[in-house]
Design an enzyme around this catalytic site. Sequence first.
Site, PDB file in Angstrom:
ATOM      1  N   HIS A 227       0.902  -1.224   0.057  1.00 45.63           N
ATOM      2  CA  HIS A 227       0.197   0.121   0.134  1.00 45.63           C
ATOM      3  C   HIS A 227       0.534   1.164  -0.007  1.00 45.63           C
ATOM      4  CE1 HIS A 227       0.635  -0.554   4.441  1.00 45.63           C
ATOM      5  NE2 HIS A 227       0.895   0.991   4.383  1.00 45.63           N
TER       6      HIS A 227
ATOM      7  N   HIS B  62      -6.157  -1.661   3.785  1.00 46.87           N
ATOM      8  CA  HIS B  62      -6.014  -0.326   2.717  1.00 46.87           C
ATOM      9  C   HIS B  62      -5.066  -0.964   1.778  1.00 46.87           C
ATOM     10  CE1 HIS B  62      -2.699  -0.069   5.068  1.00 46.87           C
ATOM     11  NE2 HIS B  62      -2.420   1.257   4.838  1.00 46.87           N
TER      12      HIS B  62
ATOM     13  N   HIS C 167       4.735   7.298   2.644  1.00 45.45           N
ATOM     14  CA  HIS C 167       5.479   6.013   2.632  1.00 45.45           C
ATOM     15  C   HIS C 167       4.699   5.101   1.543  1.00 45.45           C
ATOM     16  CE1 HIS C 167       2.570   4.739   5.599  1.00 45.45           C
ATOM     17  NE2 HIS C 167       2.591   3.530   5.077  1.00 45.45           N
TER      18      HIS C 167
ATOM     19  N   HIS D  87       1.029  -1.084  14.832  1.00 45.53           N
ATOM     20  CA  HIS D  87      -0.173  -0.117  14.628  1.00 45.53           C
ATOM     21  C   HIS D  87      -1.529  -0.208  15.393  1.00 45.53           C
ATOM     22  CE1 HIS D  87       2.111   2.065  11.535  1.00 45.53           C
ATOM     23  NE2 HIS D  87       1.910   1.175  10.531  1.00 45.53           N
TER      24      HIS D  87
ATOM     25  N   TYR E 159       8.954   1.660   9.964  1.00 40.29           N
ATOM     26  CA  TYR E 159       9.286   2.737   9.018  1.00 40.29           C
ATOM     27  C   TYR E 159      10.529   3.038   8.899  1.00 40.29           C
ATOM     28  CZ  TYR E 159       4.233   3.989   9.377  1.00 40.29           C
ATOM     29  OH  TYR E 159       2.971   3.915   9.404  1.00 40.29           O
TER      30      TYR E 159
ATOM     31  N   GLU F   2       8.009   1.239   4.470  1.00 34.18           N
ATOM     32  CA  GLU F   2       7.436   0.447   5.562  1.00 34.18           C
ATOM     33  C   GLU F   2       7.721  -0.884   5.273  1.00 34.18           C
ATOM     34  OE1 GLU F   2       3.211   0.642   6.039  1.00 34.18           O
ATOM     35  OE2 GLU F   2       3.335   0.407   8.375  1.00 34.18           O
TER      36      GLU F   2
HETATM   37 FE    FE Z   1       1.556   1.986   6.025  1.00 41.35          FE
END
Ligand code: FE
Length: 304
Positions: free
Chosen positions: A150, A196, A211, A243, A252, A262
């Site tokens: 993503h 996502h 990112h 997260h 990251y 990431e």
């Molecule tokens: Fe991400």
Amino acid sequence: MAITGVMRIGVVALRVLDLEAAIHHYVDILGLRETERRGDRVYLKAWDEHDHHSIVLREADHAGIDYCAFKVREAEDLPRLRARLESSGIAVESVPPANFLGEAVRFVVPTGHTILLFHAMEKVGNGLSLQNPEFEPDDLKGIAASMMEHCLLYGPAVTETERIFCDLLGFSPSERLVLPDGSLKATFLACNTKMHDIAFIEHPEPGKFHHVSFWVGSDEAVMRAANLFGRHGVPIDEGPTQHGIGRARTIYFWDPSGNRNEVFGGSYLYFPDKPTLTWDATQLGKAISYPRRKMNDTFLTVLT
Ligand code: FE
């Protein structure tokens, strides 16, 4: 398989300051495969991708993102989605077949990012047979990320951009971050069973890149990536951590041009009947860096 319309993110095209340094980072450390050098561009794919490329690197005098491309399921999705965009007043350009891509359409969203939709890309395979395949190739390198997963982009008018992705292109917000006045700060947009494929964060300056993320899968693989970053001196921005948003394991880190990358694992499977999760902006620390529950200074400020 019933995924229709926009199927997944397909390409993130990045500007880098030094092509050779970038190739070392993306190929030797992340384990992407170089599939072509053509002119000032280098085309890369993650090992388990079958299409020709998912990352394009172009040398330029400033880092950042050139465009992000999504692959649609059927050839007829291109004219259908183009008509939907145009009927909402969005200017759409045709992109003739070139550089391993079939016909595509291109438009700019209110956050200032260039988006392409395409249906066909030259296939190169994943190095394994399609019949009785082995588990993985023998020649994996570095972190051996298996997929570009993503990207997260910053720009103005995230509400309007979310509307384009959801109302016209069929995405759903899996998670959103909302400011105290009720306005949208961030949206995480799903078009398949990943939580996502693209996310946007509200920011005054258009067209900014936060990112691109690469799938490594397990917690163990995220920690192995951390080990490799330490060994090879790759600068880390945050993590290894997890997260709140997306319930994912993450690190990251920076490419040599200052573009944030990431590595990503864990997370959950998304289906469109899953209710959207909403985070209050006061909980941003918990949302992004769940164990520490506070952000480092760079996350919201350092962009390319
Ligand atoms: Fe991400």
